[in-house]
Design a protein around this motif. Structure first.
Motif, PDB file in Angstrom:
ATOM      1  N   SER A  92       7.715  -0.313   7.342  1.00 50.17           N
ATOM      2  CA  SER A  92       8.397   0.363   8.442  1.00 50.17           C
ATOM      3  C   SER A  92       8.055   1.841   8.527  1.00 50.17           C
ATOM      4  O   SER A  92       8.469   2.514   9.469  1.00 50.17           O
ATOM      5  N   ALA A  93       7.316   2.374   7.539  1.00 52.60           N
ATOM      6  CA  ALA A  93       6.933   3.788   7.551  1.00 52.60           C
ATOM      7  C   ALA A  93       5.539   3.905   8.163  1.00 52.60           C
ATOM      8  O   ALA A  93       4.603   3.229   7.739  1.00 52.60           O
ATOM      9  N   HIS A  94       5.391   4.762   9.149  1.00 49.56           N
ATOM     10  CA  HIS A  94       4.127   4.899   9.856  1.00 49.56           C
ATOM     11  C   HIS A  94       3.378   6.182   9.501  1.00 49.56           C
ATOM     12  O   HIS A  94       2.179   6.287   9.746  1.00 49.56           O
ATOM     13  N   ASP A  95       4.076   7.176   8.928  1.00 52.60           N
ATOM     14  CA  ASP A  95       3.406   8.440   8.664  1.00 52.60           C
ATOM     15  C   ASP A  95       2.325   8.301   7.592  1.00 52.60           C
ATOM     16  O   ASP A  95       1.290   8.953   7.661  1.00 52.60           O
ATOM     17  N   TRP A  96       2.541   7.434   6.602  1.00 54.51           N
ATOM     18  CA  TRP A  96       1.568   7.328   5.512  1.00 54.51           C
ATOM     19  C   TRP A  96       0.285   6.624   5.965  1.00 54.51           C
ATOM     20  O   TRP A  96      -0.737   6.682   5.275  1.00 54.51           O
ATOM     21  N   ARG A  97       0.295   5.966   7.119  1.00 51.17           N
ATOM     22  CA  ARG A  97      -0.904   5.278   7.599  1.00 51.17           C
ATOM     23  C   ARG A  97      -1.855   6.219   8.331  1.00 51.17           C
ATOM     24  O   ARG A  97      -2.987   5.848   8.626  1.00 51.17           O
ATOM     25  N   ALA A  98      -1.396   7.434   8.643  1.00 53.04           N
ATOM     26  CA  ALA A  98      -2.182   8.315   9.510  1.00 53.04           C
ATOM     27  C   ALA A  98      -3.518   8.691   8.895  1.00 53.04           C
ATOM     28  O   ALA A  98      -4.529   8.810   9.593  1.00 53.04           O
ATOM     29  N   HIS A  99      -3.563   8.882   7.582  1.00 48.88           N
ATOM     30  CA  HIS A  99      -4.804   9.340   6.946  1.00 48.88           C
ATOM     31  C   HIS A  99      -5.875   8.247   6.940  1.00 48.88           C
ATOM     32  O   HIS A  99      -7.037   8.503   7.263  1.00 48.88           O
ATOM     33  N   ASP A 100      -5.504   7.026   6.591  1.00 46.89           N
ATOM     34  CA  ASP A 100      -6.467   5.916   6.484  1.00 46.89           C
ATOM     35  C   ASP A 100      -5.818   4.656   7.035  1.00 46.89           C
ATOM     36  O   ASP A 100      -5.281   3.842   6.268  1.00 46.89           O
ATOM     37  N   PRO A 101      -5.829   4.460   8.354  1.00 46.49           N
ATOM     38  CA  PRO A 101      -5.154   3.287   8.931  1.00 46.49           C
ATOM     39  C   PRO A 101      -5.700   1.967   8.409  1.00 46.49           C
ATOM     40  O   PRO A 101      -4.936   1.043   8.137  1.00 46.49           O
ATOM     41  N   GLU A 102      -7.014   1.864   8.256  1.00 44.28           N
ATOM     42  CA  GLU A 102      -7.591   0.600   7.793  1.00 44.28           C
ATOM     43  C   GLU A 102      -7.185   0.309   6.347  1.00 44.28           C
ATOM     44  O   GLU A 102      -6.831  -0.817   5.993  1.00 44.28           O
ATOM     45  N   GLY A 103      -7.237   1.324   5.484  1.00 46.96           N
ATOM     46  CA  GLY A 103      -6.808   1.134   4.105  1.00 46.96           C
ATOM     47  C   GLY A 103      -5.336   0.781   4.019  1.00 46.96           C
ATOM     48  O   GLY A 103      -4.934  -0.054   3.199  1.00 46.96           O
ATOM     49  N   ALA A 104      -4.504   1.405   4.873  1.00 41.20           N
ATOM     50  CA  ALA A 104      -3.076   1.084   4.877  1.00 41.20           C
ATOM     51  C   ALA A 104      -2.851  -0.362   5.305  1.00 41.20           C
ATOM     52  O   ALA A 104      -2.002  -1.064   4.746  1.00 41.20           O
ATOM     53  N   ARG A 105      -3.605  -0.800   6.302  1.00 40.29           N
ATOM     54  CA  ARG A 105      -3.456  -2.196   6.757  1.00 40.29           C
ATOM     55  C   ARG A 105      -3.820  -3.178   5.645  1.00 40.29           C
ATOM     56  O   ARG A 105      -3.114  -4.165   5.401  1.00 40.29           O
ATOM     57  N   GLN A 106      -4.901  -2.906   4.916  1.00 38.93           N
ATOM     58  CA  GLN A 106      -5.295  -3.792   3.819  1.00 38.93           C
ATOM     59  C   GLN A 106      -4.250  -3.803   2.712  1.00 38.93           C
ATOM     60  O   GLN A 106      -3.964  -4.850   2.122  1.00 38.93           O
ATOM     61  N   ALA A 107      -3.666  -2.638   2.420  1.00 34.18           N
ATOM     62  CA  ALA A 107      -2.641  -2.569   1.377  1.00 34.18           C
ATOM     63  C   ALA A 107      -1.417  -3.390   1.770  1.00 34.18           C
ATOM     64  O   ALA A 107      -0.846  -4.117   0.937  1.00 34.18           O
ATOM     65  N   LEU A 108      -0.995  -3.297   3.025  1.00 32.21           N
ATOM     66  CA  LEU A 108       0.169  -4.066   3.475  1.00 32.21           C
ATOM     67  C   LEU A 108      -0.125  -5.556   3.455  1.00 32.21           C
ATOM     68  O   LEU A 108       0.730  -6.358   3.065  1.00 32.21           O
ATOM     69  N   GLU A 109      -1.324  -5.941   3.871  1.00 35.63           N
ATOM     70  CA  GLU A 109      -1.674  -7.356   3.841  1.00 35.63           C
ATOM     71  C   GLU A 109      -1.734  -7.880   2.407  1.00 35.63           C
ATOM     72  O   GLU A 109      -1.413  -9.048   2.158  1.00 35.63           O
ATOM     73  N   TYR A 110      -2.121  -7.023   1.476  1.00 35.31           N
ATOM     74  CA  TYR A 110      -2.165  -7.450   0.071  1.00 35.31           C
ATOM     75  C   TYR A 110      -0.761  -7.635  -0.490  1.00 35.31           C
ATOM     76  O   TYR A 110      -0.557  -8.397  -1.436  1.00 35.31           O
ATOM     77  N   GLY A 111       0.222  -6.925   0.065  1.00 29.89           N
ATOM     78  CA  GLY A 111       1.598  -7.075  -0.407  1.00 29.89           C
ATOM     79  C   GLY A 111       2.206  -5.795  -0.943  1.00 29.89           C
ATOM     80  O   GLY A 111       3.373  -5.785  -1.364  1.00 29.89           O
ATOM     81  N   ILE A 112       1.466  -4.702  -0.971  1.00 28.70           N
ATOM     82  CA  ILE A 112       2.017  -3.427  -1.437  1.00 28.70           C
ATOM     83  C   ILE A 112       3.032  -2.938  -0.407  1.00 28.70           C
ATOM     84  O   ILE A 112       2.721  -2.819   0.778  1.00 28.70           O
ATOM     85  N   HIS A 113       4.264  -2.663  -0.862  1.00 29.01           N
ATOM     86  CA  HIS A 113       5.331  -2.405   0.101  1.00 29.01           C
ATOM     87  C   HIS A 113       6.194  -1.197  -0.228  1.00 29.01           C
ATOM     88  O   HIS A 113       7.057  -0.825   0.564  1.00 29.01           O
ATOM     89  N   SER A 114       6.014  -0.560  -1.402  1.00 27.01           N
ATOM     90  CA  SER A 114       6.890   0.553  -1.759  1.00 27.01           C
ATOM     91  C   SER A 114       6.091   1.580  -2.553  1.00 27.01           C
ATOM     92  O   SER A 114       5.161   1.231  -3.285  1.00 27.01           O
ATOM     93  N   LEU A 115       6.455   2.876  -2.408  1.00 20.10           N
ATOM     94  CA  LEU A 115       5.654   3.967  -2.977  1.00 20.10           C
ATOM     95  C   LEU A 115       6.546   5.096  -3.451  1.00 20.10           C
ATOM     96  O   LEU A 115       7.545   5.427  -2.814  1.00 20.10           O
TER      97      LEU A 115
END
Length: 871
Positions: A410-433
């Motif tokens: 639900s957080a969108h600010d952390w995706r701004a730097h690397d949207p593709e890498g963020a998408r892969q991380a979410l698909e892998y299951g990484i959900h909290s930081l």
């Protein structure tokens, strides 16, 4: 009594029917088992025509066993045999359990008739079900048997009624005796107690019989276990309890306060056997709801786990002074107890041991620890840039404190730097930081990121404090490692700058060397190769007591002193005497200066050797140092017995020199004690190993060094090691010319003529004028100011050397002659026409030498030369 008799008759009828059914079940099971396991049944089922082979046998077995039918079925339940042929080929009902390999008996209602039957699977030799056998007795047959028993039951009832009158009195008396005389009031009170246990007690109670059936359950037990209304007297295995609780109730094993789950509750269970207390076989179980207590205990356990994690972090982080290793230790401690993935990024300047720079948005991934493979996080070594201002990492750097993102989806600010890498991380299951800046002494050293993936809960606020504490401890260790790395690099750089980078070119020796510092990385061992006049070469090996920066600095001072003393062309024993005086002076200044923390130099050792390729002789002197190894051209090894003087700085003892005649091709092996002496071996064993390593002919110095290092040294020795291997060469006698000169000035011209002739023989006609001029001046000075005997020697190598010796110890010196002086200009001419010149002293007299470079005629300064000759 009539009611009792009627009940008894009814019970007998029921009992008779029950026993008839039980007998029918047992007989049917026995018949079916016998026929199913009979030899040939399995084979017949697998034959092309099983009906033809099995029908006769089935009928014979039916008549012999007294059952109404024996039917053979295939795996699909199709009848292959039957007493009624018209049913062959039809499908039997309710035999699926036997097809799955289960033997069972039942009361069957349906076509073709109601009956008590048993169904048994037939298995082949491999244990596979190939068919089934069903045997049974029809209800009509059971009714006939029961009808035959009714008259007997009625007769028994009449007899019972007759006996009842007598029995009533006996029973009443017996009851009073068994109740110990309790009257109605006492029995009522017992009932009330029983009722209280069933309905009022806030602790669950179960009573289980010896056959595993539920006998009693109070209201609290029904609530806690969510029992159905018809729970008793069902088997406990049919009550829908958890497997662990069911296993405990049927095991009949006493336990105390065992916590087991029951739905959303946690129950503390106690069980006791009934039989030891005089009751019937069975089990009493009590249940107490501990869900809230367990929740509190869980919170305490979590807190204890976090404290344990911080304790382990203090023990495991910072075990070495290696920056990368410390970062890896931080990541390893946190996975998997704190996070599923941990990444550590450090500034490049920190990795190099330098002071952290202000460019904190460009870091290098230094460590990555993972609990699962295949993640999309960038690998170690990648450059990580924090460019977008509203990402959690940049926010943490700007605030100087940790930032938690509980739900990355639900957080969108952390995706701004690397949207593709963020998408892969979410698909892998990484959900909290949780991202934490790594700071020490108020300066940012790097960044640490804690990630959680699928199967782990999101980070909570309490996790932030733990993460910050972990990173704070690691930051101190990393900063210490950085400062150590910087100081260590400075010390290593200093040491390397003080050691020779390479050996100088010379014709007398073929040389190879090795230097290996101790585990500390910086030590005081050194070596040197110093060309001397007359193609001679000085070899030096020394060892400073101790390790570290002070030892390296002291080594540099002693090496510089040896270089300076060697420029005076002193004999080995004289040079060590001067060096010993210098060490004594240094120690005296160190002890008298209260502001210095330097350690004394006393105890340093040194070996100084001069090899003369003309005579093939080596002169050595040693101050507390181990003797060298000498390998002759045939590969034989000796350790010559050379005079041994005390280490440098001891004082009060003279230094002596020894001489060795070395044939051409001999190898001289000079080394420090770290090569042959270690914690695991004494010096004698080390010398034996060295002898074996250097033995053998036709080895180059480089091959000798490689063999010695591979054979004798571990990867990180406990002491410094310096190794110098020199293979001797002899100057060709045809390139040596010598003349004894009469102590008469008139002999100078004759010697010049002979020198000119020898230069022509060597093909050096272009050097004749310069050489004759230099020789004339040196020889004239020796005859005019020196003492006999006078001797001239010329050596031809890569340069041309002219030596004039005489018996006087008076040293000539270069000076500027006055305009009225008649002499004093000879040495000036020598200095102008020769590349180098100098004086060395022998046991009797001195030698003045001049050296010229071949192929190049010296070009003196014309102005200076005219000034000197202007008189």
């Amino acid at each position: 009594m009539l009611v009792l008799v009627a009940a008894a008759v009814a019970a007998l009828v029921v009992q008779g029917r029950y026993e008839a059914e039980q007998g029918a079940e047992n007989r049917s099971l026995a018949a079916a088992e016998a026929f199913a396991h009979a030899p040939g049944t399995a084979a017949a089922l697998q034959s092309p025509d099983p009906t033809a082979r099995l029908q006769p046998g089935a009928e014979a077995a039916r008549r012999g066993s007294g059952v109404d039918f024996i039917t053979v079925l295939d795996r699909q339940g199709v009848r292959l045999t039957d007493p009624r042929p018209e049913l062959i080929g039809t499908r039997a009902e309710g035999v699926e359990r036997a097809a799955r390999g289960e033997t069972f008996t039942e009361t069957f209602h349906g076509d073709p008739t109601d009956a008590v039957r048993a169904v048994v699977p037939v298995r082949d030799g491999d244990g596979r079900v190939v068919g089934m056998v069903s045997a049974g007795i029809q209800f009509d047959t059971l009714g006939q048997v029961l009808n035959q028993q009714v008259p007997m039951m009625l007769a028994a009832a009449v007899g019972a009624l007759a006996l009842a009158t007598v029995g009533t009195a006996l029973v009443s008396r017996r009851l009073r005796r068994q109740t110990h005389g309790l009257g109605p009031a006492e029995m009522t009170r017992m009932f009330e107690h029983h009722d209280a246990v069933l309905h009022a007690v806030r602790e669950g109670v179960l009573i289980v019989g010896g056959d595993g059936r539920l006998l009693l359950a109070n209201d609290e037990a029904r609530r806690l276990l969510d029992l159905p209304a018809d729970a008793d007297p069902r088997p406990v295995t049919d009550l829908g309890l958890s497997p662990a609780l069911t296993r405990l109730l049927v095991s009949h094993e006493p336990v105390s306060d065992e916590v087991l789950p029951a739905g959303e509750r946690l129950l503390a269970v106690n069980t006791r056997l009934i039989e030891p207390y005089g009751g019937a076989p069975g089990l009493v179980a009590t249940f107490r709801d501990t869900t809230e207590l367990r929740a509190l205990s869980g919170q305490a356990e979590v807190a204890r786990g976090r404290l344990t994690l911080l304790y382990e972090a203090g023990v495991r982080i910072g075990t070495s002074l290696d920056i990368r290793r410390t970062a890896e230790e931080l990541a390893d401690v946190a996975v998997p107890r704190m996070a599923d993935f941990v990444t550590v990024e450090l500034l490049d300047s920190v990795l190099r041991g330098e002071e952290p720079t202000g460019a904190v948005r460009r870091m290098r991934r230094t460590a990555l620890s993972e609990s699962q493979a295949g993640h999309p996080l960038q690998p170690v070594g990648d450059l990580i840039q924090f460019l977008v201002a509203d990402t959690p990492m940049v926010a943490a750097l700007e605030r100087g404190k940790a930032v938690r993102v509980a739900d990355l989806n639900s957080a969108h600010d952390w995706r701004a730097h690397d949207p593709e890498g963020a998408r892969q991380a979410l698909e892998y299951g990484i959900h909290s930081l949780i991202t934490v800046p790594l700071r020490a002494r108020g300066v940012v050293l790097g960044m640490v990121n804690f990630w959680r993936g699928a199967g782990s809960p999101p980070f909570e606020e309490e996790d932030v404090a733990v993460a910050e504490e972990l990173v704070a401890r690691a930051a101190v260790a990393i900063d210490n490692a950085r400062r150590y790395a910087r100081e260590h690099a400075l010390a290593v750089t200093l040491q390397r700058s003080l050691l020779p980078r390479d050996v100088p070119d010379q014709d007398a020796l073929e040389i190879a060397w090795r230097y290996l510092p101790a585990q500390a990385g910086v030590g005081g061992d050194w070596f040197d190769v110093i060309p001397l006049p007359g193609f001679r070469v000085a070899l030096v090996v020394g060892d400073i007591v101790g390790h570290g920066l002070h030892a390296a600095v002291t080594m540099g001072r002693l090496r510089t002193a040896v270089l300076n003393f060697s420029s005076l062309d002193l004999a080995p024993d004289e040079l060590l005497s001067h060096l010993d005086e210098m060490v004594t002076l240094l120690d005296a200044r160190t002890s008298s200066n209260s502001h210095t923390d330097g350690a004394p130099v006393t105890g340093a050792t040194c070996l100084y050797a001069i090899y003369d390729p003309v005579a093939g002789r080596c002169t050595l002197s040693r101050a507390g140092h181990v003797a060298p190894a000498v390998v002759d051209p045939h590969g034989r090894v000796t350790f010559p017995d050379l005079p041994l003087s005390p280490p440098l700085g001891v004082g009060g003892h003279p230094f002596e020199a020894g001489e060795l005649d070395l044939p051409e091709g001999s190898r001289l092996v000079l080394f420090t004690d770290g090569l042959v002496e270690d914690r695991g071996r004494d010096i004698d064993e080390g010398l034996r190993m060295l002898r074996s390593a250097v033995a053998g002919p036709d080895r180059t110095p480089e091959e000798t060094c490689r063999t010695v290092m591979d054979t004798m040294l571990p990867g990180h020795p406990s002491d410094d090691v310096a190794l110098l291997v020199a293979r001797t060469r002899l100057l060709d006698p045809s390139r040596v010319a010598a003349w004894d000169v009469p102590f008469d000035v008139t002999a100078v011209s004759r010697i010049r003529t002979e020198v000119s002739r020898r230069l022509d023989d060597w093909g050096l006609e272009e050097s004749s004028f310069t050489t004759e001029l230099v020789l004339s001046e040196l020889l004239t000075n020796a005859i005019r100011y020196g003492a006999p005997p006078v001797r001239v020697r010329m050596l031809l190598g890569h340069t041309l050397v002219v030596e004039v010796s005489d018996g006087s110890n008076t040293s000539p010196r270069l000076r500027r002659a006055a305009t009225t002086d008649e002499g004093g200009r000879g040495l000036f001419l020598v200095s102008q026409f020769a590349d180098r010149w100098g004086t060395r002293y022998a046991a009797k007299g001195k030698v003045i030498w001049a050296e010229q470079t071949l192929g190049r005629t010296a070009e003196p300064d014309p102005a200076a030369l005219m000034d000197e000759l202007a008189w």
